[in-house]
Write an enzyme that holds these catalytic residues in place. Structure first.
Site, PDB file in Angstrom:
ATOM      1  N   ARG A  98       0.840  -1.192   0.000  1.00 34.55           N
ATOM      2  CA  ARG A  98       0.000   0.000   0.000  1.00 34.55           C
ATOM      3  C   ARG A  98       0.882   1.250   0.000  1.00 34.55           C
ATOM      4  O   ARG A  98       2.044   1.211   0.395  1.00 34.55           O
ATOM      5  CB  ARG A  98      -0.913   0.000   1.217  1.00 34.55           C
ATOM      6  CG  ARG A  98      -1.847  -1.208   1.310  1.00 34.55           C
ATOM      7  CD  ARG A  98      -2.595  -1.220   2.623  1.00 34.55           C
ATOM      8  NE  ARG A  98      -3.520  -2.350   2.741  1.00 34.55           N
ATOM      9  CZ  ARG A  98      -3.175  -3.548   3.212  1.00 34.55           C
ATOM     10  NH1 ARG A  98      -1.925  -3.768   3.614  1.00 34.55           N
ATOM     11  NH2 ARG A  98      -4.069  -4.520   3.274  1.00 34.55           N
TER      12      ARG A  98
ATOM     13  N   LYS B  50      -0.421  -1.893   7.280  1.00 32.16           N
ATOM     14  CA  LYS B  50      -1.483  -0.964   7.668  1.00 32.16           C
ATOM     15  C   LYS B  50      -2.451  -1.671   8.605  1.00 32.16           C
ATOM     16  O   LYS B  50      -2.868  -2.786   8.353  1.00 32.16           O
ATOM     17  CB  LYS B  50      -2.219  -0.498   6.406  1.00 32.16           C
ATOM     18  CG  LYS B  50      -3.352   0.477   6.673  1.00 32.16           C
ATOM     19  CD  LYS B  50      -4.036   0.844   5.375  1.00 32.16           C
ATOM     20  CE  LYS B  50      -5.223   1.771   5.631  1.00 32.16           C
ATOM     21  NZ  LYS B  50      -5.924   2.113   4.366  1.00 32.16           N
TER      22      LYS B  50
ATOM     23  N   HIS C 285      -3.651   2.560  -5.388  1.00 29.78           N
ATOM     24  CA  HIS C 285      -4.365   1.302  -5.157  1.00 29.78           C
ATOM     25  C   HIS C 285      -4.487   0.498  -6.451  1.00 29.78           C
ATOM     26  O   HIS C 285      -4.492  -0.738  -6.424  1.00 29.78           O
ATOM     27  CB  HIS C 285      -5.752   1.555  -4.579  1.00 29.78           C
ATOM     28  CG  HIS C 285      -6.474   0.297  -4.210  1.00 29.78           C
ATOM     29  ND1 HIS C 285      -6.129  -0.466  -3.112  1.00 29.78           N
ATOM     30  CD2 HIS C 285      -7.500  -0.366  -4.821  1.00 29.78           C
ATOM     31  CE1 HIS C 285      -6.908  -1.523  -3.049  1.00 29.78           C
ATOM     32  NE2 HIS C 285      -7.755  -1.495  -4.072  1.00 29.78           N
TER      33      HIS C 285
ATOM     34  N   ARG D 284      -1.443  -1.637  -6.697  1.00 31.66           N
ATOM     35  CA  ARG D 284      -1.559  -2.806  -5.816  1.00 31.66           C
ATOM     36  C   ARG D 284      -2.492  -3.841  -6.449  1.00 31.66           C
ATOM     37  O   ARG D 284      -2.207  -5.045  -6.432  1.00 31.66           O
ATOM     38  CB  ARG D 284      -2.092  -2.361  -4.450  1.00 31.66           C
ATOM     39  CG  ARG D 284      -2.420  -3.502  -3.480  1.00 31.66           C
ATOM     40  CD  ARG D 284      -2.815  -2.916  -2.123  1.00 31.66           C
ATOM     41  NE  ARG D 284      -3.444  -3.890  -1.253  1.00 31.66           N
ATOM     42  CZ  ARG D 284      -2.797  -4.754  -0.476  1.00 31.66           C
ATOM     43  NH1 ARG D 284      -1.475  -4.784  -0.484  1.00 31.66           N
ATOM     44  NH2 ARG D 284      -3.449  -5.595   0.310  1.00 31.66           N
TER      45      ARG D 284
ATOM     46  N   HIS E 202      -3.222 -10.080   3.669  1.00 30.71           N
ATOM     47  CA  HIS E 202      -4.627 -10.321   4.021  1.00 30.71           C
ATOM     48  C   HIS E 202      -4.725 -11.308   5.186  1.00 30.71           C
ATOM     49  O   HIS E 202      -4.056 -12.340   5.172  1.00 30.71           O
ATOM     50  CB  HIS E 202      -5.396 -10.893   2.823  1.00 30.71           C
ATOM     51  CG  HIS E 202      -5.603  -9.903   1.726  1.00 30.71           C
ATOM     52  ND1 HIS E 202      -5.860 -10.259   0.412  1.00 30.71           N
ATOM     53  CD2 HIS E 202      -5.596  -8.537   1.741  1.00 30.71           C
ATOM     54  CE1 HIS E 202      -5.998  -9.177  -0.319  1.00 30.71           C
ATOM     55  NE2 HIS E 202      -5.849  -8.121   0.458  1.00 30.71           N
TER      56      HIS E 202
ATOM     57  N   TYR F 292      -9.569 -11.284  -6.046  1.00 34.62           N
ATOM     58  CA  TYR F 292      -8.718 -11.047  -7.207  1.00 34.62           C
ATOM     59  C   TYR F 292      -8.794 -12.185  -8.220  1.00 34.62           C
ATOM     60  O   TYR F 292      -8.111 -12.144  -9.243  1.00 34.62           O
ATOM     61  CB  TYR F 292      -7.264 -10.852  -6.771  1.00 34.62           C
ATOM     62  CG  TYR F 292      -7.052  -9.565  -6.013  1.00 34.62           C
ATOM     63  CD1 TYR F 292      -6.969  -8.349  -6.679  1.00 34.62           C
ATOM     64  CD2 TYR F 292      -6.970  -9.557  -4.617  1.00 34.62           C
ATOM     65  CE1 TYR F 292      -6.797  -7.166  -5.989  1.00 34.62           C
ATOM     66  CE2 TYR F 292      -6.793  -8.367  -3.922  1.00 34.62           C
ATOM     67  CZ  TYR F 292      -6.713  -7.186  -4.612  1.00 34.62           C
ATOM     68  OH  TYR F 292      -6.545  -6.013  -3.929  1.00 34.62           O
TER      69      TYR F 292
END
Length: 204
Positions: free
Chosen positions: A19, A43, A119, A122, A146, A155
């Site tokens: 990120r 994050k 983003h 990413r 994640h 994804y």
């Protein structure tokens, strides 16, 4: 990208899937030049994690740091020059902020007629990894940071053009028998001379 710094950030973003805030938090000690790794602070959790980066990104990093000068282990990696408020003619070096990074992308988008965000980089990196046959979904989950595999599964989006390409290849494979199939067909059964010997007949 108008500078080695911006090229390095772009290459790191699209190869590590980190990120924007994680990339901006990089310090000098967070770069492993030997193994081409970048250590980010995740994050939310703040957990430290090493991420593999592309060779290209480390080339741009080296060029950028040659322009920048010596960088201490605790110093931020990304810097920018800003004019002092009281003296508009004097430039001073300051850590690159998220707003300044967004300004870099705005300039690039204006030149290209696009609307890319950090983003999006990413997202692009995640899609490339998911579609690679060398990486498992679990591998991608770890790199993306994640907590749950179901988050990574978003994804698993198939590109229509890629599906058409694979189906065309499948149909072509069906139309042309493989070399192994041709070889096996040619060796099925016995030679007539061998049968004659085996059954006591006269070879032809």
């Amino acid at each position: 990208m108008r500078s080695n710094r911006d090229r390095a950030i772009l290459a790191l973003a699209v190869s590590t899937a980190a990120r924007a805030s994680e990339l901006l938090g990089l310090r000098g000690a967070d770069l492993d030049w030997g193994d081409q790794l970048a250590q980010v602070r995740r994050k939310g959790s703040g957990a430290q994690q090493w991420l593999p980066a592309s060779a290209e990104s480390f080339v741009w990093l080296r060029l950028y740091l040659e322009d920048l000068g010596p960088l201490g282990p605790d110093a931020p990696v990304w810097w920018t020059l800003r004019r002092r408020e009281r003296s508009g003619d004097v430039l001073e070096r300051r850590p690159l902020t998220y707003d300044a990074l967004r300004a870099v992308l705005r300039r690039a988008n204006t030149a290209l007629g696009t609307n890319w965000t950090m983003h999006d980089l990413r997202h692009t990196s995640a899609l490339r990894m998911v579609r690679s046959q060398r990486l498992s979904l679990r591998d991608v989950q770890v790199v993306l940071g994640h907590a749950h595999l179901t988050t990574t599964q978003i994804y698993l989006v198939e590109d229509d053009q890629e599906i058409l390409r694979r189906v065309h290849q499948y149909l072509a494979d069906q139309a042309e028998p493989s070399q192994e199939a041709v070889a096996s067909e040619s060796t099925v059964g016995y030679d007539s001379n061998d049968l004659a010997v085996l059954l006591g007949g006269v070879p032809r």
